[in-house]
Write a protein that holds these residues in place. Structure first.
Motif: not given
Lengths: 385, 290
Positions: A275-286
């Motif tokens: 589980p990871a916060a949105g910050l880790v996958i910033a570029d993949q967020l919709a």
């Protein structure tokens, strides 16, 4: 530069009215923010980014005129991760630095030690540590920004439940973060129909955990392995799992949601979920995700200023500062009781950790939607949900 | 059977790492009866230097040589600026100085490098070796092999070279050695340089398994010290046997008893052995003139 202007515009819009109203900027008392962080010591990889983040944003805000025309005065002490020092610094912040609000407590231990000081003194305190004990039971003056270990366990168990995997082997670090995560995992497993069939531990600096993993491998019926820990331990668990040819899916906690973990584990990390916060996958967020603009801007700010990968810990400090400052703005003063009430009324704040809506019974204000389940594919994060 | 073998392999991996750390204590102890608590930091500096240079594209053998040179320099500087000015003090005072030095080196490493973990690619790939259903990483064999080579080297140095014998002589009786024309100052200096180099080699072969960061020396120093004490201080073979005993006890404890008690099991074994053999398994009986 563009980010700076965007930030400037946002800050101006937020502060504009207030600074017009309060008028004379020079005469006003500064807003005093105190922080005690583990800048050195074993938790320094958490505390150092937190300190840099606080300093960067306070500096930037001051250049833009401060809060409601008042400068921000930031005092940071380094507690080295030691609870007794944290308590001393909390006392010093309150008694001799006369701070209006305290941010900090990098670790659960230091935060808990400071609570004993801030509660009787009546100073708003926003902790940056994960342990659920900080806000449960609710304490009048105490708030926190990071997700709890219980949420991480719940997110993992929810994903396992969805995949129809119910028999789980738990392997955790026998200190601090891992221990607390272990206890919370046992507590919530039942709610998701998960049965813990093996429960192994290792010391934070063990060079090899194949003995524990062999035991798990030989436990009948194990369908998945869940590792709770941070630092090099999870990387060693991951490598040893591959060495032993264990085929069951491996889950990690949010404690390793950084590129470092992938770098250390190499190929063995492929297929690991966490589980990871949105910050880790910033570029993949919709593009429609409300967190997208916030985390992208923060990531860009941090990475251009410090030339290193942004971590969720830096994000916790950013969220803490934002929640504190907007509460001060809404309160219209830095009166401690008013600021406390306003922090509690924080609602719909979009931060790096998720969307925060606090209440008198919830001093963290995050729910499971703050976590995304990610899988490591070819050395990079891939969002699963 | 495969299970037991796997536990033994796990113990061999950790044990060989402890042994390698323990070996470094021998030289300085032999030369001066000082236990150098900065030994773990020598290991860390060796590992960190190699990992950083390798990450920067330097070939690993070259990076390893550079790391040994850097660590030797640190060892020599430590002796020159911290130990030598206090050479007339008690052994205990010098031991305390080495504790201070270890804290200083850890702090300096935070500044020179960073607080992150660093990794190094294994020397012979990552394909596990399969033996009767159990698996062992090739890097573990590197650690065992290097530890063996070090014992052989140490034995040769102390028994077959003039300088090694001079070192032993100094440790037995400093004044007599000096009267025989041995440069006792040089002996101490060389002993620090050598054990720093040994520590660096240890750090280099251990990093692919356990990673390294500025704090890595604490665990390696502590476990290495336990191994050295268990085997008998100043005895190379003893350090290796001690390290393997600690490592295998931990692995068997984790496997057959409970992973929660594995550290305790290892400590109980050390205590029991030292209770009956206060000088360790291979240690010579110490004689003090009162």
């Amino acid at each position: 530069m563009r980010d700076l202007m965007r930030w400037g515009a946002a800050a101006f819009a937020a502060l504009g009215f207030a600074s017009l109203a309060s008028g004379n900027a020079l005469a006003a008392e500064p807003v005093r923010i105190g922080a005690f962080l583990a800048v050195t010591g074993p938790a320094s990889f958490l505390g150092e980014p937190e300190k840099k983040t606080l300093e960067m944003y306070v500096d930037r805000l001051n250049k833009q005129g401060g809060v409601q025309g008042r400068k921000i005065e930031l005092t940071v002490y380094d507690d080295g991760g030691a609870p007794d020092k944290a308590a001393t610094f909390a006392k010093r912040l309150i008694q001799s630095d006369n701070v209006d609000i305290i941010i900090g407590g990098t670790t659960t231990g230091t935060s808990m030690a400071a609570i004993k000081i801030v509660e009787p003194a009546g100073v708003p305190f926003i902790s940056l540590a994960g342990g659920i004990d900080i806000i449960e039971p609710v304490k009048k003056w105490v708030f926190k920004t990071p997700h709890t270990d219980r949420m991480a366990a719940e997110k993992v168990f929810a994903d396992l439940h969805k995949r129809g995997l119910t028999k789980v082997a738990l392997i955790s670090e026998n200190a601090g973060f891992g221990k607390s995560g272990h206890d919370q995992s046992l507590k919530v497993a039942g709610n998701y129909g998960i049965e813990i069939v093996a429960d192994e531990v290792y010391s934070p600096k063990d060079p090899d955990v194949t003995a524990q993993l062999t035991k798990i491998k030989n436990t009948p019926g194990v369908q998945a392995i869940f590792n709770f820990g941070f630092g090099q331990g999870p990387a060693i668990v991951t490598k040893n799992t591959k060495q032993l040819g264990i085929t069951q899916p491996l889950y990690q906690s949010h404690g390793v949601a950084s590129k470092d973990y992938i770098r250390l584990s190499g190929d063995a990390a492929d297929g690991v979920r966490l589980p990871a916060a949105g910050l880790v996958i910033a570029d993949q967020l919709a593009a429609t995700d409300p967190q997208k603009p916030v985390v992208s801007a923060f990531k860009a700010d941090y990475e251009t200023a410090f030339k290193s990968e942004v971590s969720t810990f830096a994000g916790h400090a950013y969220d803490g500062l934002q929640i504190a400052l907007s509460a001060i703005m809404r309160a219209g003063s830095s009166d401690k009781a008013k600021v406390r009430d306003e922090i509690e009324k924080t609602s719909g704040y979009v931060g790096t950790g998720g969307i925060v809506s606090m209440s008198p019974t919830d001093h963290m204000g995050l729910n499971l939607s703050a976590f995304h389940m990610v899988e490591i594919v070819k050395g990079d994060w891939k969002m699963v949900d | 059977m495969a299970e037991l073998l796997q536990y033994l392999f796990a113990g061999l991996t950790s044990g060989a790492i402890y042994a390698l750390a323990g070996l470094g204590f021998a030289i300085i102890y032999n030369a001066s009866h000082v236990i150098n608590f900065a030994q773990g930091e020598f290991i860390m500096i060796g590992g960190m230097t190699t990992a950083t240079l390798a990450a920067a594209g330097v070939p690993v053998p070259l990076a390893a040589l550079a790391a040994m040179a850097v660590t030797m320099l640190v060892g020599v500087a430590l002796e020159k600026f911290a130990i030598e000015p206090a050479r007339d003090s008690d052994v205990v005072t010098i031991i305390i100085i080495t504790i201070g030095a270890s804290i200083f080196l850890r702090g300096a490493a935070q500044v020179v490098w960073d607080k992150e973990f660093h990794a190094l690619a294994p020397f012979s790939g990552e394909t596990p070796i399969r033996v009767l259903g159990a698996t062992l990483m090739p890097q573990s064999l590197w650690v065992v092999g290097v530890a063996m080579a070090m014992i052989a080297g140490l034995w040769w140095f102390f028994n077959r070279t003039l300088f090694g014998k001079a070192m032993l002589a100094t440790s037995f009786n400093r004044l007599a050695a000096q009267l025989m024309g041995i440069g006792v100052k040089k002996v101490l200096l060389v002993s620090f340089a050598l054990s720093a180099a040994l520590g660096a080699v240890g750090g280099i072969v251990v990093t692919p398994i356990a990673f390294t960061n500025y704090e890595a020396g604490i665990m390696l120093g502590l476990k290495g010290f336990s191994a050295a004490v268990l085997g008998g201080l100043g005895n190379g073979m003893g350090a290796v046997v001690g390290g393997l005993i600690v490592g295998i006890a931990e692995a068997l404890g984790a496997g057959y008893v409970s992973s929660a008690y594995k550290d305790a099991i290892a400590f109980v074994i050390i205590l029991v052995v030292l209770f009956f053999m206060p000088n360790g398994l291979f240690g010579k009986k110490g004689v003090d003139r009162v």
